[in-house]
Design an enzyme around this catalytic site. Structure first.
Site, PDB file in Angstrom:
ATOM      1  N   GLY A 294      38.156  42.822  39.175  1.00 31.01           N
ATOM      2  CA  GLY A 294      38.527  42.354  37.856  1.00 31.01           C
ATOM      3  C   GLY A 294      38.021  40.942  37.634  1.00 31.01           C
ATOM      4  O   GLY A 294      37.046  40.513  38.264  1.00 31.01           O
ATOM      5  N   SER A 295      38.689  40.215  36.777  1.00 32.79           N
ATOM      6  CA  SER A 295      38.228  38.873  36.429  1.00 32.79           C
ATOM      7  C   SER A 295      38.476  37.886  37.558  1.00 32.79           C
ATOM      8  O   SER A 295      39.367  38.079  38.396  1.00 32.79           O
ATOM      9  CB  SER A 295      38.927  38.388  35.164  1.00 32.79           C
ATOM     10  OG  SER A 295      40.287  38.078  35.441  1.00 32.79           O
ATOM     11  N   THR A 296      37.696  36.824  37.550  1.00 27.43           N
ATOM     12  CA  THR A 296      37.869  35.773  38.546  1.00 27.43           C
ATOM     13  C   THR A 296      39.247  35.132  38.424  1.00 27.43           C
ATOM     14  O   THR A 296      39.902  34.856  39.439  1.00 27.43           O
ATOM     15  CB  THR A 296      36.774  34.704  38.375  1.00 27.43           C
ATOM     16  OG1 THR A 296      35.485  35.325  38.533  1.00 27.43           O
ATOM     17  CG2 THR A 296      36.921  33.595  39.391  1.00 27.43           C
ATOM     18  N   ALA A 297      39.709  34.912  37.208  1.00 30.09           N
ATOM     19  CA  ALA A 297      41.007  34.270  36.999  1.00 30.09           C
ATOM     20  C   ALA A 297      42.134  35.106  37.594  1.00 30.09           C
ATOM     21  O   ALA A 297      43.024  34.588  38.282  1.00 30.09           O
ATOM     22  CB  ALA A 297      41.248  34.043  35.509  1.00 30.09           C
TER      23      ALA A 297
ATOM     24  N   GLY B   9      41.770  37.389  39.927  1.00 31.19           N
ATOM     25  CA  GLY B   9      41.554  37.413  41.365  1.00 31.19           C
ATOM     26  C   GLY B   9      42.186  36.223  42.063  1.00 31.19           C
ATOM     27  O   GLY B   9      42.770  36.345  43.153  1.00 31.19           O
TER      28      GLY B   9
ATOM     29  N   GLU C  61      36.423  41.565  44.202  1.00 32.13           N
ATOM     30  CA  GLU C  61      35.150  41.757  43.496  1.00 32.13           C
ATOM     31  C   GLU C  61      35.400  41.319  42.070  1.00 32.13           C
ATOM     32  O   GLU C  61      36.059  42.018  41.305  1.00 32.13           O
ATOM     33  CB  GLU C  61      34.698  43.218  43.587  1.00 32.13           C
ATOM     34  CG  GLU C  61      33.218  43.402  43.258  1.00 32.13           C
ATOM     35  CD  GLU C  61      32.991  43.806  41.815  1.00 32.13           C
ATOM     36  OE1 GLU C  61      32.655  42.908  41.004  1.00 32.13           O
ATOM     37  OE2 GLU C  61      33.141  44.980  41.503  1.00 32.13           O
TER      38      GLU C  61
END
Length: 493
Positions: A219-222, A224, A241
């Protein structure tokens, strides 16, 4: 008489067709207690699943792959209803997922099975071996953009390694998750080895803290980062990822027709909602204009609603609109598209966009690409690497592709073809930087969901006993002399 506590009604949510907002299914919002109960059930199931060994698990996984292949159209229809993508695109991700199920089932014994290691001269009276044993229960939090291919990259490899799995799909694609869990249960009816929990972010958070042995998140970096922080409370390992801002480099000797086709497909397929999708293109100046002309010609043939679907997550429309507006306001030009509708975005080719604009630095996750001219490949590599992301990348060059690929700060690179690393079962998939860490797919993906177990076994007593209080000074002198003979001949410095 004690009053009976009234039961709390199960909260539910609807899954919608993003093209029409039609309700295609209703699913429970699982509570933290329900999630924890699923993990506890999985704990017991994991012991049974691990006891089947590689052969038993491999047989079940191959039967599952066969079942998915036989009912592919059925699964594709579920994917279409929940994501809006065309049937062909849905089928492509299902086909790739089947390949990975088969690869993991076939190669798990060789990758994870017991192997002999050298015991060395000092402990030559021992045998040494290492094997990879299951972690136990793996929690998988999946995305909506590729709801079959992407989560199965974790689920399949975790199962092949001997783990039970509790899967929380995106709230946009719960029906796909249910289909996968239900069909697995048809070939593994004995125990709840692969379970489903559904809901929103709170359900995913509950899974992270429910006592699983590892979390695999896409999903999104935020998001994660939030998952990592929560997992750190219990030292639960994670594989992340996350997002990407993937690049395509076109060398002066590239096949321009193939490069343009790859850029258009890479940027616009699945409405640009691809973590490894092409968002930035750097082209050597001698071939820049003919390349751009070919890209524009191909792009004008791409029809939203026919060759790709709507933007699945409505909030992403605002991100795409903002990135295009920022690029245009700062001197960029849209050679095609630029329009953002209520559901669809026209395929957009942007040129003359400053390198510090949002369209270049932030993940857009929509059907757009920026194309920039560079004087040299060194300049292209420097600009390609000037990002906090590092997931996938693509290079087109007849002579220098491998050398250019080696210089890119990315977990994966495809040379002279788009995304080919994603379809090769033996290659690990994952990124660096804000794109995450850890790997799915390949031997590395199998080992990601297992722990190494080292075993040293003494065959016979050694005349030189080192691990005893009865060790003598004579023994110490003998060992020092032996080590000096073996390792001390090369002069220091």
């Amino acid at each position: 008489m004690t009053a009976t506590k009234p039961e709390v009604a199960q909260e539910t949510f609807d899954s919608l067709d993003p093209a029409t907002d039609e309700v295609v299914g209703t699913y429970p919002v699982h509570t933290p207690d329900q999630v924890k109960a699923s993990v506890e059930q999985a704990r017991a199931a994991a012991e049974w699943w691990a006891s089947l060994g590689f052969a038993g698990r491999g047989d079940r996984l191959r039967r599952w792959a066969a079942l998915v292949a036989q009912r592919m159209d059925e699964l594709c229809a579920v994917v279409q209803r929940e994501t809006g993508k065309p049937h062909g695109d849905a089928q492509l991700e299902v086909v790739l997922a089947i390949e990975h199920i088969a690869w993991a089932a076939r190669h798990a014994p060789k990758v994870l099975g017991r192997k002999r290691r050298s015991a060395g001269l000092l402990l030559s009276n021992h045998t040494a071996s290492v094997e990879y044993v299951p972690l136990g229960v793996v929690g998988v939090i999946g995305p909506w953009n590729y709801p079959v291919y992407t989560p199965l990259g974790s689920i399949t490899y975790a199962l092949a390694a001997g783990n039970a799995v509790v899967f929380k799909p995106s709230e946009y694609t719960p029906g796909v998750g249910k289909w996968l869990v239900d069909t697995f249960a048809e070939v593994v009816p004995e125990r709840p080895v692969f379970q489903l929990v559904t809901g929103f972010g709170a359900t995913g958070a509950a899974l992270v803290s429910a006592g699983v042995d590892k979390i695999a998140f896409t999903g999104s970096t935020a998001t994660g980062k939030k998952i990592m922080a929560a997992a750190a409370e219990t030292l639960t390992p994670v594989v992340i990822e996350a997002g990407g801002k993937d690049v395509l480099i076109v060398d002066s000797d590239a096949n321009l027709d193939a490069a343009a086709e790859a850029a258009v497909w890479g940027a616009f397929s699945n409405s640009g909602q691809t973590c490894i999708g092409v968002e930035r293109v750097y082209v050597q100046e001698s071939v820049y204009q003919p390349f751009v002309d070919k890209v524009v010609e191909l792009t004008r043939k791409v029809e939203p609603g026919r060759q790709y679907g709507p933007i699945t997550m409505p909030a992403q429309l605002d991100v795409i609109r903002r990135h295009i507006a920022d690029a245009l306001a700062r001197g960029g030009r849209a050679l095609t598209g630029g329009e953002v509708g209520e559901r669809y975005v026209q395929p957009t080719v942007l040129v003359d966009v400053p390198e510090d604009s949002q369209a270049v630095t932030e993940e857009t996750f929509g059907p757009t690409m920026t194309v920039a001219k560079v004087r040299t490949i060194d300049e292209a590599v420097e600009k390609a690497n000037a990002t906090r992301y590092g997931l996938g990348s693509t290079v087109f060059s007849k002579r220098n592709g491998t050398r250019i690929a080696a210089r890119l700060k990315a977990g994966m690179t495809s040379v002279n073809a788009p995304f080919s690393f994603a379809g090769i079962g033996s290659l690990p998939f994952g990124g660096v930087g804000d794109s995450g860490f850890g790997r799915i797919h390949g031997p590395e993906g199998l080992r990601e969901f297992a722990r190494p177990k080292a075993v040293a076994r003494q065959l016979f007593p050694s005349p030189v006993q080192l691990t005893t209080f009865a060790r003598t000074e004579k023994t110490d002198r003998l060992v020092a002399k032996l080590v000096t003979v073996l390792h001390g001949r090369r002069r220091a410095g």
